[in-house]
Design a protein around this motif. Structure first.
Motif, PDB file in Angstrom:
ATOM      1  N   ALA A 167       0.819  -1.218   0.000  1.00 23.33           N
ATOM      2  CA  ALA A 167       0.000   0.000   0.000  1.00 23.33           C
ATOM      3  C   ALA A 167       0.843   1.254   0.000  1.00 23.33           C
ATOM      4  N   THR A 168       2.021   1.196   0.634  1.00 21.84           N
ATOM      5  CA  THR A 168       2.871   2.385   0.698  1.00 21.84           C
ATOM      6  C   THR A 168       3.731   2.554  -0.552  1.00 21.84           C
ATOM      7  N   ARG A 169       3.755   1.547  -1.412  1.00 21.15           N
ATOM      8  CA  ARG A 169       4.520   1.613  -2.659  1.00 21.15           C
ATOM      9  C   ARG A 169       3.661   1.170  -3.830  1.00 21.15           C
ATOM     10  N   PRO A 170       2.525   1.829  -4.064  1.00 21.60           N
ATOM     11  CA  PRO A 170       1.617   1.395  -5.133  1.00 21.60           C
ATOM     12  C   PRO A 170       2.273   1.505  -6.509  1.00 21.60           C
ATOM     13  N   THR A 196      -2.171  13.320   5.922  1.00 18.88           N
ATOM     14  CA  THR A 196      -1.525  14.466   5.270  1.00 18.88           C
ATOM     15  C   THR A 196      -1.064  15.493   6.286  1.00 18.88           C
ATOM     16  N   THR A 197      -1.898  15.757   7.298  1.00 20.64           N
ATOM     17  CA  THR A 197      -1.533  16.710   8.348  1.00 20.64           C
ATOM     18  C   THR A 197      -0.308  16.252   9.122  1.00 20.64           C
ATOM     19  N   ALA A 198      -0.258  14.960   9.443  1.00 27.54           N
ATOM     20  CA  ALA A 198       0.894  14.420  10.179  1.00 27.54           C
ATOM     21  C   ALA A 198       2.170  14.558   9.369  1.00 27.54           C
ATOM     22  N   ARG A 199       2.090  14.328   8.068  1.00 23.76           N
ATOM     23  CA  ARG A 199       3.274  14.461   7.225  1.00 23.76           C
ATOM     24  C   ARG A 199       3.720  15.918   7.115  1.00 23.76           C
ATOM     25  N   VAL A 200       2.748  16.821   6.979  1.00 20.25           N
ATOM     26  CA  VAL A 200       3.090  18.245   6.883  1.00 20.25           C
ATOM     27  C   VAL A 200       3.779  18.725   8.153  1.00 20.25           C
ATOM     28  N   PRO A 233       7.850  11.520  11.340  1.00 20.05           N
ATOM     29  CA  PRO A 233       8.565  10.500  10.566  1.00 20.05           C
ATOM     30  C   PRO A 233       7.590   9.584   9.820  1.00 20.05           C
ATOM     31  N   GLU A 234       7.985   9.217   8.602  1.00 17.43           N
ATOM     32  CA  GLU A 234       7.102   8.413   7.759  1.00 17.43           C
ATOM     33  C   GLU A 234       6.781   7.066   8.393  1.00 17.43           C
ATOM     34  N   TRP A 235       7.775   6.447   9.046  1.00 21.56           N
ATOM     35  CA  TRP A 235       7.527   5.140   9.657  1.00 21.56           C
ATOM     36  C   TRP A 235       6.470   5.244  10.756  1.00 21.56           C
ATOM     37  N   VAL A 285       4.035   7.567  10.853  1.00 26.05           N
ATOM     38  CA  VAL A 285       2.752   7.809  10.188  1.00 26.05           C
ATOM     39  C   VAL A 285       2.110   6.508   9.732  1.00 26.05           C
ATOM     40  N   ILE A 286       2.947   5.622   9.149  1.00 22.62           N
ATOM     41  CA  ILE A 286       2.421   4.383   8.564  1.00 22.62           C
ATOM     42  C   ILE A 286       2.164   3.326   9.625  1.00 22.62           C
ATOM     43  N   TRP A 287       3.210   3.000  10.408  1.00 22.86           N
ATOM     44  CA  TRP A 287       3.132   1.838  11.293  1.00 22.86           C
ATOM     45  C   TRP A 287       2.472   2.122  12.637  1.00 22.86           C
ATOM     46  N   VAL A 288       2.241   3.370  12.962  1.00 21.98           N
ATOM     47  CA  VAL A 288       1.577   3.692  14.232  1.00 21.98           C
ATOM     48  C   VAL A 288       0.182   4.251  13.985  1.00 21.98           C
ATOM     49  N   HIS A 289       0.105   5.396  13.310  1.00 25.98           N
ATOM     50  CA  HIS A 289      -1.187   6.072  13.161  1.00 25.98           C
ATOM     51  C   HIS A 289      -2.098   5.360  12.152  1.00 25.98           C
ATOM     52  N   ALA A 290      -1.596   5.131  10.951  1.00 19.49           N
ATOM     53  CA  ALA A 290      -2.439   4.509   9.921  1.00 19.49           C
ATOM     54  C   ALA A 290      -2.775   3.062  10.279  1.00 19.49           C
ATOM     55  N   LEU A 291      -1.759   2.288  10.671  1.00 20.58           N
ATOM     56  CA  LEU A 291      -1.994   0.873  10.969  1.00 20.58           C
ATOM     57  C   LEU A 291      -2.921   0.694  12.166  1.00 20.58           C
ATOM     58  N   LYS A 292      -2.867   1.619  13.122  1.00 17.80           N
ATOM     59  CA  LYS A 292      -3.751   1.535  14.290  1.00 17.80           C
ATOM     60  C   LYS A 292      -5.215   1.597  13.865  1.00 17.80           C
TER      61      LYS A 292
END
Length: 355
Positions: free
Chosen positions: A138-141, A257-261, A265-267, A269-276
Motif C-alpha cells: 500500500a505504501t509503494r503502489p 496528510t496533516t501528520a506528514r506536513v 517521521p514516515e515510519w 505515520v504508517i506503522w503507528v497512526h495509519a496501521l492503528k
C-alpha cells in the motif's frame, strides 16, 4: 450539586442501555443457534440416506427395522423430533456415531484439537506475513513490491489447496526430506505420545512442551509445518489483500496528510497512526480467516492425513454416518458464530467509536 444529583440517573440509564444490548445479543445468539439446528435437522432428513438402514443393515427384518426406527425416534412427528434434537444438543448430546459406535461429542473432543492447532498456526503465519506485506504494497503502489505482493496473493487464491499440498509433500518431504510426512507424528513417536504425555489440551505441541518431551515436540513440529504453511499461505493471500486495500484508503485521509506536513517521521505515520486505524476492520478479517480455516481445512487434512475435524466429517460422510456429519457441522457453526462474536467484542475494545 446538580451534577451530583444527575449522576445516579445517568448510571441507571447506562445500565439499562447495557442490559438491553446484552439482551439483544443473547436473543441474536439464540436465534442463530436455532437457525443452525434447523438447517442441520432439515439436511439430516433430506439427504437420500436412511439412518435406520445404516444402523441395522440391509438384511434386517421388518420387525428389526421398525424397532430401530422407534428407538431413534423417527416414528414421531417432525416438530417433536426437532424439539428432541435441540434439547439433546443443548445438553451436549450430539448422538452416537454409526461408524465408531461412540458418542459424537467424544469423537469431536478427540479430533477437534488437531484442527484447532493446525488452523491457529496457519493463522499466525498469515497474520505475521500478510499484514507487513499488505502495508508495504500500500505504501509503494505500482512498484515491483506492490506487483509482487499482488501476484503472490493471486496465486494463493488461484492454486487449489490440495494440489499445493501434494506438491509440497513431493518436494519438501519426498525429495528434500526437510519436513515430516502425513499425520501428526511418526509411528514410534505416536506410541510415545499416547503413553508418556498427559493429555491437557489435545494439541501435541502444547502438551509435549508442558510435559518437557522435546523430542516428540520436534517431531510434531516437523509434521505440522507443511500443512500449516499451505493453509497459512491461503490466509496470507487474503489478509495481505485486505490490508493493502484498508491501508491505501487510510493513507488518503486528511489526518495522514496533516501528520506528514507537521514533519512526523514516515515510519510513525504508517506503522503507528495509519496501521492503528486499519487494525479495527482488520480484526474482523483475521477472525473470519481463522473461522474459514477451522471449517474449510477438509482438503488439507485429507491430503496430509491430518486427524482433525475436517477429515472426521469427510470420513463420516462417505460412511453415511449422518449423526457424526451433523454433529460436526453444528460444532463448526457454533465456532464460527463464537469467533464472529469475539471479533465484535475486540472491535469495540479497539475502536472507542464503536462503543
Amino acid at each position: 450539586m446538580a451534577s451530583t444529583d444527575t449522576a445516579p440517573p445517568r448510571r441507571r440509564s447506562r445500565l439499562v442501555h447495557n442490559l438491553k444490548r446484552l439482551g439483544a445479543t443473547v436473543l441474536a445468539l439464540a436465534a442463530t443457534f436455532l437457525g443452525l439446528m434447523l438447517i442441520t435437522f432439515v439436511i439430516g432428513r433430506v439427504v437420500p440416506i436412511d439412518p435406520v438402514l445404516a444402523v441395522v443393515g440391509e438384511r434386517a427384518t421388518t420387525a428389526q427395522y421398525e424397532a430401530a426406527r422407534e428407538a431413534l425416534g423417527l416414528d414421531r412427528p417432525m416438530w417433536e423430533q426437532f424439539v428432541i434434537y435441540v434439547r439433546d444438543a443443548l445438553t451436549g448430546d450430539l448422538g452416537t456415531s454409526i461408524r465408531t459406535r461412540t458418542p459424537v461429542a467424544e469423537d469431536i473432543a478427540r479430533y477437534f484439537p488437531a484442527t484447532l492447532e493446525l488452523a491457529t498456526i496457519a493463522t499466525i503465519f498469515g497474520v505475521l506475513l500478510g499484514i507487513p506485506a499488505g502495508v508495504l504494497a500500500a505504501t509503494r503502489p505500482g512498484t515491483w513490491i506492490d506487483q509482487l505482493v499482488r501476484l503472490i496473493g493471486l496465486m494463493g487464491y488461484s492454486m487449489p489447496v490440495f494440489w499445493l499440498g501434494l506438491m509440497g509433500l513431493l518436494l519438501f518431504y519426498g525429495i528434500l526430506g526437510w519436513v515430516g510426512g502425513p499425520g501428526r507424528l511418526d509411528a514410534g513417536f505416536e506410541m510415545m505420545f499416547e503413553f508418556d504425555v498427559p493429555r491437557v489440551t489435545g494439541m501435541i505441541l502444547i502438551d509435549t512442551a508442558l510435559a518437557g518431551k522435546w523430542d516428540i515436540f520436534r517431531n510434531a513440529l516437523s509434521h505440522i509445518i507443511l500443512p500449516a504453511g499451505v493453509l497459512g499461505y491461503y490466509s496470507m493471500a487474503y489478509i495481505s489483500r485486505m490490508t493493502r486495500s484498508f491501508m491505501m484508503n487510510e493513507l488518503s485521509q486528511e489526518y495522514i496528510t496533516t501528520a506528514r506536513v507537521k514533519g512526523m517521521p514516515e515510519w510513525r505515520v504508517i506503522w503507528v497512526h495509519a496501521l492503528k486505524n486499519v487494525m479495527v476492520p482488520l480484526i474482523t478479517v483475521i477472525a473470519l480467516s481463522y473461522a474459514n480455516l477451522l471449517e474449510g481445512s477438509v482438503l488439507t487434512e485429507t491430503v496430509f492425513a491430518w486427524p482433525g475435524l475436517g477429515l472426521y466429517i469427510t470420513t463420516a460422510l462417505f460412511s453415511a454416518d449422518m449423526p457424526a456429519v451433523l454433529g460436526g457441522t453444528v460444532v463448526v457453526g457454533i465456532v464460527f458464530v463464537a469467533l464472529n462474536m469475539f471479533s465484535d467484542i475486540l472491535y469495540r475494545l479497539v475502536d472507542p467509536r464503536a462503543r
